[in-house]
Design a protein around this motif. Sequence first.
Motif, PDB file in Angstrom:
ATOM      1  N   ILE A   6     -10.401  -7.341 149.048  1.00  7.44           N
ATOM      2  CA  ILE A   6     -10.979  -6.642 147.896  1.00  7.44           C
ATOM      3  C   ILE A   6     -11.624  -5.364 148.411  1.00  7.44           C
ATOM      4  N   VAL A   7     -11.177  -4.229 147.905  1.00  9.17           N
ATOM      5  CA  VAL A   7     -11.695  -2.933 148.336  1.00  9.17           C
ATOM      6  C   VAL A   7     -12.502  -2.320 147.202  1.00  9.17           C
ATOM      7  N   VAL A   8     -13.808  -2.202 147.413  1.00  7.60           N
ATOM      8  CA  VAL A   8     -14.663  -1.525 146.447  1.00  7.60           C
ATOM      9  C   VAL A   8     -14.541  -0.024 146.689  1.00  7.60           C
ATOM     10  N   ALA A   9     -14.191   0.729 145.645  1.00  7.08           N
ATOM     11  CA  ALA A   9     -13.979   2.175 145.772  1.00  7.08           C
ATOM     12  C   ALA A   9     -14.956   2.934 144.886  1.00  7.08           C
ATOM     13  N   LEU A  10     -15.415   4.064 145.390  1.00  9.66           N
ATOM     14  CA  LEU A  10     -16.287   4.953 144.629  1.00  9.66           C
ATOM     15  C   LEU A  10     -15.608   6.319 144.551  1.00  9.66           C
ATOM     16  N   GLY A  11     -14.673   6.437 143.630  1.00 10.54           N
ATOM     17  CA  GLY A  11     -13.912   7.662 143.484  1.00 10.54           C
ATOM     18  C   GLY A  11     -12.643   7.647 144.313  1.00 10.54           C
ATOM     19  N   ASP A  37     -16.039  10.846 135.566  1.00 14.02           N
ATOM     20  CA  ASP A  37     -17.227  11.690 135.404  1.00 14.02           C
ATOM     21  C   ASP A  37     -18.255  11.457 136.492  1.00 14.02           C
ATOM     22  N   GLY A  38     -17.905  10.637 137.468  1.00 12.74           N
ATOM     23  CA  GLY A  38     -18.837  10.360 138.553  1.00 12.74           C
ATOM     24  C   GLY A  38     -19.909   9.355 138.198  1.00 12.74           C
ATOM     25  N   GLN A  39     -19.678   8.576 137.146  1.00 12.98           N
ATOM     26  CA  GLN A  39     -20.643   7.574 136.712  1.00 12.98           C
ATOM     27  C   GLN A  39     -20.186   6.181 137.147  1.00 12.98           C
ATOM     28  N   VAL A  97     -16.658  -2.516 151.555  1.00 17.28           N
ATOM     29  CA  VAL A  97     -17.668  -1.955 150.651  1.00 17.28           C
ATOM     30  C   VAL A  97     -18.226  -0.651 151.208  1.00 17.28           C
ATOM     31  N   PRO A  98     -18.250   0.404 150.389  1.00 20.59           N
ATOM     32  CA  PRO A  98     -18.908   1.654 150.796  1.00 20.59           C
ATOM     33  C   PRO A  98     -20.421   1.528 150.593  1.00 20.59           C
ATOM     34  N   VAL A  99     -21.189   1.832 151.620  1.00 23.74           N
ATOM     35  CA  VAL A  99     -22.643   1.655 151.549  1.00 23.74           C
ATOM     36  C   VAL A  99     -23.351   2.933 151.989  1.00 23.74           C
ATOM     37  N   SER A 100     -24.627   3.018 151.661  1.00 24.03           N
ATOM     38  CA  SER A 100     -25.410   4.217 151.965  1.00 24.03           C
ATOM     39  C   SER A 100     -25.787   4.307 153.434  1.00 24.03           C
ATOM     40  N   ASP A 101     -25.851   3.171 154.123  1.00 26.46           N
ATOM     41  CA  ASP A 101     -26.257   3.150 155.531  1.00 26.46           C
ATOM     42  C   ASP A 101     -25.413   2.118 156.278  1.00 26.46           C
ATOM     43  N   PRO A 102     -24.217   2.491 156.721  1.00 20.85           N
ATOM     44  CA  PRO A 102     -23.337   1.537 157.396  1.00 20.85           C
ATOM     45  C   PRO A 102     -23.934   0.955 158.670  1.00 20.85           C
ATOM     46  N   VAL A 103     -24.760   1.727 159.365  1.00 21.69           N
ATOM     47  CA  VAL A 103     -25.380   1.210 160.595  1.00 21.69           C
ATOM     48  C   VAL A 103     -26.327   0.065 160.277  1.00 21.69           C
ATOM     49  N   PRO A 132     -18.337   7.808 150.059  1.00 23.95           N
ATOM     50  CA  PRO A 132     -17.783   9.169 150.009  1.00 23.95           C
ATOM     51  C   PRO A 132     -18.864  10.166 149.598  1.00 23.95           C
ATOM     52  N   ALA A 133     -18.632  11.433 149.912  1.00 26.38           N
ATOM     53  CA  ALA A 133     -19.644  12.476 149.682  1.00 26.38           C
ATOM     54  C   ALA A 133     -20.133  12.516 148.239  1.00 26.38           C
ATOM     55  N   ALA A 134     -19.212  12.304 147.290  1.00 25.70           N
ATOM     56  CA  ALA A 134     -19.586  12.393 145.873  1.00 25.70           C
ATOM     57  C   ALA A 134     -20.468  11.237 145.422  1.00 25.70           C
ATOM     58  N   ALA A 135     -20.563  10.207 146.252  1.00 27.54           N
ATOM     59  CA  ALA A 135     -21.334   9.028 145.854  1.00 27.54           C
ATOM     60  C   ALA A 135     -22.440   8.707 146.851  1.00 27.54           C
ATOM     61  N   LYS A 136     -22.865   9.706 147.621  1.00 28.37           N
ATOM     62  CA  LYS A 136     -23.939   9.472 148.588  1.00 28.37           C
ATOM     63  C   LYS A 136     -25.225   9.033 147.896  1.00 28.37           C
TER      64      LYS A 136
END
Length: 453
Positions: A6-11, A37-39, A97-103, A132-136
């Motif tokens: 399962i791949v969670v994508a943000l854009g 719309d980036g929401q 999962v894309p996260v704000s702080d992978p470390v 991704p940059a648009a969802a930081k």
Amino acid sequence: MKHHSIVVALGASGRLDKNELHDKSSQLTELQLLDSDGQLNGGLGMTLSELGARHVVPSEIGVDLVLIAAGVTAADTRISRSSEAQDSWTRELDLYVPVSDPVLWSKQKLHVERMLRFLSGDRWRLYFRDRPAAAKILVTTPPELIKPDFDCVSLFSGGMDSFVGAIDLLAARRKPLFMSHYWDISTSSQNICATRIGAVYGDLGPRHVRARLGFANGIVDGVDQETTTRARSFLFIALAALAASGLGDVGLIVPENGLIALNVPLDPLRLGAWSTRTTHPFYLARWQELLNGLGIKATVTNPYRFKTKGQMLKECANEKLVKDFAHETISCSSIAKARWRGLAPGHCGHCTLCLIRGAAMRDAFGADQTGYTLADLRAKPLDARARQNEHIRSFQLMGARLRNEGDIERLLVHKPGPLSDYSGAEQTDYAAVFRRGIEEVGRLLTGVVVRPG
């Protein structure tokens, strides 16, 4: 058997293709949670809006938690055990999962995998990558932030235990934020319960957030949905932690009676993850460790861990309110199953949760206003071969064991999971509440006959 990713994508820039998977033979399913719309969609954006309306601004780490929970929910509810697992139970699931702080999250990887394996019985692997940059930044902080007036977050399911928990908090003049998750008819009692409580303690609207985060059937190509939902509490607690991340040092309250929290298998056929572990003490302790590791200052507690459901009702801070309206809560493991008999949705009267509910109501109030499909357990002898009667017989068998085998409850409470996080005295209290809970149901079943038809 088939392996799933399962791949969670943000854009669009947050997508992965099959060549980037750790197991390239895995079936890939993408969950796109950011619209054009980036929401945020999938219910998460609305949840953040609802929290913002109550002046709660969660942290980005809190949002990460719910992104993980979204992936967990999709895998748990939309990938069939019967067709996708070799043993018809244990699925092999990878989650990206894309996260704000992978470390930071990489330090929690093994811990979260352990939690999920304990909870659902599946083989989980988690992989964290940078958003991704648009969802930081996914949480907007208003320029003039009004400090929220909450001192705890409490789960509010629409069940009897959360109904009692909410009453007790408000009667004690606490300032709770109630967090609910709703999806189908089994959660329809949330608004009813909130209205009943609000009539006494003031409108719950300003302190009640209902999140609807889930996924439609068919998102995983060629795979049927799954009905066991063993991992559901990961989403519930993640939503509460999301709110707590915007409140500072608060309590995160999971109201559940001790018998259900332990969920000791009543017969030899219900072992491991075949019995749900959604509020087991070991699992809640792991949540505390996770929150500590993530820097979310919330203290996870179950204030009713040493009480039976009947004790919760008897000792509720507002006896009249709980006595008048407890029957409007929902407990049944599957209230929709009555439709197969041409009946309206309602409590079946014979599943484990209905039996514990009925026993508690009769123990506390002497009567039970709940309408059950199986309304009278004593009307006639029940067929032991009928699936609907297996839970009744299991309670009877466990009651006999407790009467005839001394202090066996001290051993049995360790079967669903370790209690090593707790002192010897607490382990004794867990054993005691298990015995009292079985005895409570035993009183309901006095005179009930289950025999071969």
